[in-house]
Design an enzyme around this catalytic site. Structure first.
Site, PDB file in Angstrom:
ATOM      1  CG  ASP A  93       3.009 -27.432  48.165  1.00  0.00           C
ATOM      2  OD1 ASP A  93       3.846 -26.968  48.541  1.00  0.00           O
ATOM      3  OD2 ASP A  93       3.241 -28.386  47.142  1.00  0.00           O
ATOM      4  NE  ARG A  96     -10.859 -32.785  42.967  1.00  0.00           N
ATOM      5  CZ  ARG A  96     -11.088 -32.644  41.561  1.00  0.00           C
ATOM      6  NH1 ARG A  96      -9.903 -32.658  40.741  1.00  0.00           N
ATOM      7  NH2 ARG A  96     -12.343 -32.520  41.097  1.00  0.00           N
ATOM      8  CG  ASN A 143      -1.385 -33.314  35.847  1.00  0.00           C
ATOM      9  OD1 ASN A 143      -2.527 -33.781  35.548  1.00  0.00           O
ATOM     10  ND2 ASN A 143      -0.762 -32.758  36.779  1.00  0.00           N
ATOM     11  CE  LYS A 163      12.814 -56.143  35.551  1.00  0.00           C
ATOM     12  NZ  LYS A 163      13.185 -56.533  33.941  1.00  0.00           N
ATOM     13  CG  ASP A 203      -0.515 -30.853  47.008  1.00  0.00           C
ATOM     14  OD1 ASP A 203       0.578 -30.342  47.040  1.00  0.00           O
ATOM     15  OD2 ASP A 203      -0.287 -31.980  46.958  1.00  0.00           O
ATOM     16  CB  SER A 244      -1.694 -38.106  46.498  1.00  0.00           C
ATOM     17  OG  SER A 244      -1.329 -37.303  47.785  1.00  0.00           O
ATOM     18  N   GLY A 291       2.129 -37.300  50.552  1.00  0.00           N
ATOM     19  CA  GLY A 291       3.430 -36.888  50.814  1.00  0.00           C
ATOM     20  C   GLY A 291       3.212 -35.476  51.647  1.00  0.00           C
TER      21      GLY A 291
HETATM   22  N1  DCP Z   1       2.455 -31.880  39.401  1.00  0.00           N
HETATM   23  C1  DCP Z   1       2.952 -32.177  38.220  1.00  0.00           C
HETATM   24  N2  DCP Z   1       4.026 -32.301  37.554  1.00  0.00           N
HETATM   25  C2  DCP Z   1       4.868 -32.319  38.585  1.00  0.00           C
HETATM   26  C3  DCP Z   1       4.780 -31.894  40.049  1.00  0.00           C
HETATM   27  C4  DCP Z   1       3.612 -31.849  40.520  1.00  0.00           C
HETATM   28  O1  DCP Z   1       1.926 -32.237  37.154  1.00  0.00           O
HETATM   29  N3  DCP Z   1       6.469 -32.333  38.381  1.00  0.00           N
HETATM   30  C5  DCP Z   1       1.230 -31.871  39.695  1.00  0.00           C
HETATM   31  C6  DCP Z   1       0.390 -33.113  39.799  1.00  0.00           C
HETATM   32  C7  DCP Z   1       0.612 -33.501  41.209  1.00  0.00           C
HETATM   33  C8  DCP Z   1       0.264 -32.116  41.941  1.00  0.00           C
HETATM   34  O2  DCP Z   1       0.941 -31.213  41.223  1.00  0.00           O
HETATM   35  O3  DCP Z   1      -0.390 -34.382  41.672  1.00  0.00           O
HETATM   36  C9  DCP Z   1       0.722 -32.121  43.540  1.00  0.00           C
HETATM   37  O4  DCP Z   1       2.222 -32.342  43.466  1.00  0.00           O
HETATM   38  P1  DCP Z   1       2.634 -33.211  44.494  1.00  0.00           P
HETATM   39  O5  DCP Z   1       4.376 -33.273  44.521  1.00  0.00           O
HETATM   40  O6  DCP Z   1       2.103 -32.595  46.003  1.00  0.00           O
HETATM   41  O7  DCP Z   1       2.101 -34.650  44.470  1.00  0.00           O
HETATM   42  P2  DCP Z   1       0.995 -35.438  44.749  1.00  0.00           P
HETATM   43  O8  DCP Z   1       0.112 -34.458  45.545  1.00  0.00           O
HETATM   44  O9  DCP Z   1       0.439 -35.896  43.624  1.00  0.00           O
HETATM   45  O10 DCP Z   1       1.591 -36.675  45.661  1.00  0.00           O
HETATM   46  P3  DCP Z   1       2.135 -36.467  47.268  1.00  0.00           P
HETATM   47  O11 DCP Z   1       1.320 -37.231  47.942  1.00  0.00           O
HETATM   48  O12 DCP Z   1       3.623 -37.215  47.118  1.00  0.00           O
HETATM   49  O13 DCP Z   1       2.014 -35.271  47.671  1.00  0.00           O
HETATM   50 MG    MG Z   2       0.927 -33.564  47.206  1.00  0.00          MG
HETATM   51 MN    MN Z   3       2.547 -30.521  46.699  1.00  0.00          MN
END
Ligand code: DCP
Ligand code: MG
Ligand code: MN
Length: 369
Positions: free
Chosen positions: A284, A181, A307, A72, A191, A179, A188
């Site tokens: 959140d 941190r 994770n 790709k 948190d 995201s 999005g």
């Molecule tokens: N998380 C996880 N598994 C999931 C959902 C979330 O391990 N199925 C953990 C990792 C994420 C954190 O929780 O980083 C926060 O979830 P968010 O959905 O808010 O995702 P992000 O903050 O990483 O990205 P965004 O900028 O979209 O909020």
């Molecule tokens: Mg988030």
């Molecule tokens: Mn979140």
């Protein structure tokens, strides 16, 4: 979605990375998690490259880039597109499903169900579908909730919550995770982890959360609650958590005072040339006892792929990692289901959890995969 998610546009491979991530999103929609992860890993590996990767051979030589991703990458460099991605993106039903799942509270199963019923537009859904309260908010605030939050606004929202929190209890500590941190230039949602020295259970923080939520709701900062989870005895997957929406008061928008932020403003919120309208943001709030702060920091910093690999690593070593701690002496049956809770090894210290797992420390900025 769209835009360079956490990828600086000056990265020599930015365009390719973005397409790989979009391809991963498409496979995510299809439930093809293995493909999704392969493309995300490839994107992440590509992000580390100081020069533009041009050929299959160059790509395949990089750790974490497999055959399919390497193909790709070369295709994109040579032709300016990934045919497979284009085909997926141009399929009207796949497009529609992707569109419907942008509604908060709607997953692929729900979206497919609506499509089978013949619904094609948000208006169809609004008029004909049975909506949960969350989905209704998702539709009423569709545009807002699909607009990414610029980093500076995340900071302003966080500062607002911190001020309210401190006025109730000067000893609480708030940390913006997710995201943000990880250093993303837009998020999005926001948190926020909430803890206080000396706490060993979320029970010790619940009264505080209730007060904080009512204060912020009364003043109009919190606009709606989407879901509240209270820790139950058998449930170690969710600590106490509050999910909802918020709006930043106009005078707290970053750069509004004509300061430096306004001068090199890259935000979507441009003052002067655009009527200001408060944008609803997803927020959140997560209660974390101090004894679990390290594990919670890992979990809520993510990303989700990082994770998952940390949890798998723990499993391989006979341990278990969740958002509350790292546990040892886990006994599993043949289907790999755990038979006991094990003993807590570490919960409070993020670095110590890495150390016990035998992995070298990764800064939050390095946890994109
Ligand atoms: N998380 C996880 N598994 C999931 C959902 C979330 O391990 N199925 C953990 C990792 C994420 C954190 O929780 O980083 C926060 O979830 P968010 O959905 O808010 O995702 P992000 O903050 O990483 O990205 P965004 O900028 O979209 O909020
Ligand atoms: Mg988030
Ligand atoms: Mn979140």
């Amino acid at each position: 979605k769209g835009g360079l998610r956490g990828v600086e546009s000056k990265n020599p491979n930015a365009e390719t990375i973005n397409s790989l991530l979009e391809l991963a999103d498409q496979h995510n929609q299809e439930g093809q998690n293995w493909r999704r992860d392969a493309y995300r890993k490839a994107a992440s590996a590509l992000k580390q490259q100081p020069v533009k990767i041009l050929t299959y051979a160059e790509a395949i030589a990089i750790r974490n880039i497999g055959e399919s991703s390497a193909e790709k990458i070369e295709e994109f460099v040579k032709t300016g597109r990934m045919l497979k991605l284009q085909n997926l993106q141009n399929d009207p039903m796949i497009k529609l499903r992707g569109f419907f799942t942008n509604i908060y509270g709607v997953g692929t199963v729900q979206a497919d169900h609506w499509i089978r019923k013949g619904y094609r537009t948000l208006d169809d859904i609004r008029e004909k579908a049975h909506l949960t309260p969350c989905q209704k908010i998702g539709i009423d605030h569709f545009d807002d909730l699909n607009t990414r939050i610029p980093r500076k606004e995340v900071e302003a929202l966080g500062a607002h919550v911190v001020r309210a929190a401190r006025s109730i209890d000067p000893d609480v500590q708030l940390i913006i995770g997710g995201s943000y941190r990880r250093g993303a230039d837009s998020s999005g949602d926001i948190d926020i982890m909430i803890t206080r020295q000396g706490t060993s259970s979320t029970d010790q923080l619940i009264t505080f959360l209730d007060e904080l939520v009512s204060k912020l709701t009364d003043e109009g900062f919190l606009t709606v609650a989407l879901a509240a989870h209270r820790k139950s005895h058998a449930d170690d997957t969710s600590g106490s958590k509050w999910q909802g929406c918020c709006v930043l008061p106009q005078d707290e928008y970053p750069g509004d005072d004509g300061s430096e932020a306004a001068a090199n403003d890259t935000n979507d919120i441009n003052r002067g040339n655009c009527k200001w309208r408060p944008i609803w943001r997803r927020i959140d709030l997560l209660l974390v006892p101090e004894t679990e702060l390290g594990a919670a920091l890992i979990y809520f910093t993510g990303n989700d792929i990082f994770n998952r690999s940390m949890r798998l690593l723990a499993q391989k070593k006979g341990m278990r990692l969740n958002q509350r701690g790292l546990y040892a002496n886990i006994i599993r049956d043949r289907s790999n289901a755990k038979m006991n809770d094990g003993e807590l090894v570490e919960g409070e210290d993020e670095r110590k959890i890495f150390r016990h797992l035998g992995v070298h420390w990764r800064e939050p900025l390095e946890r994109w995969c």
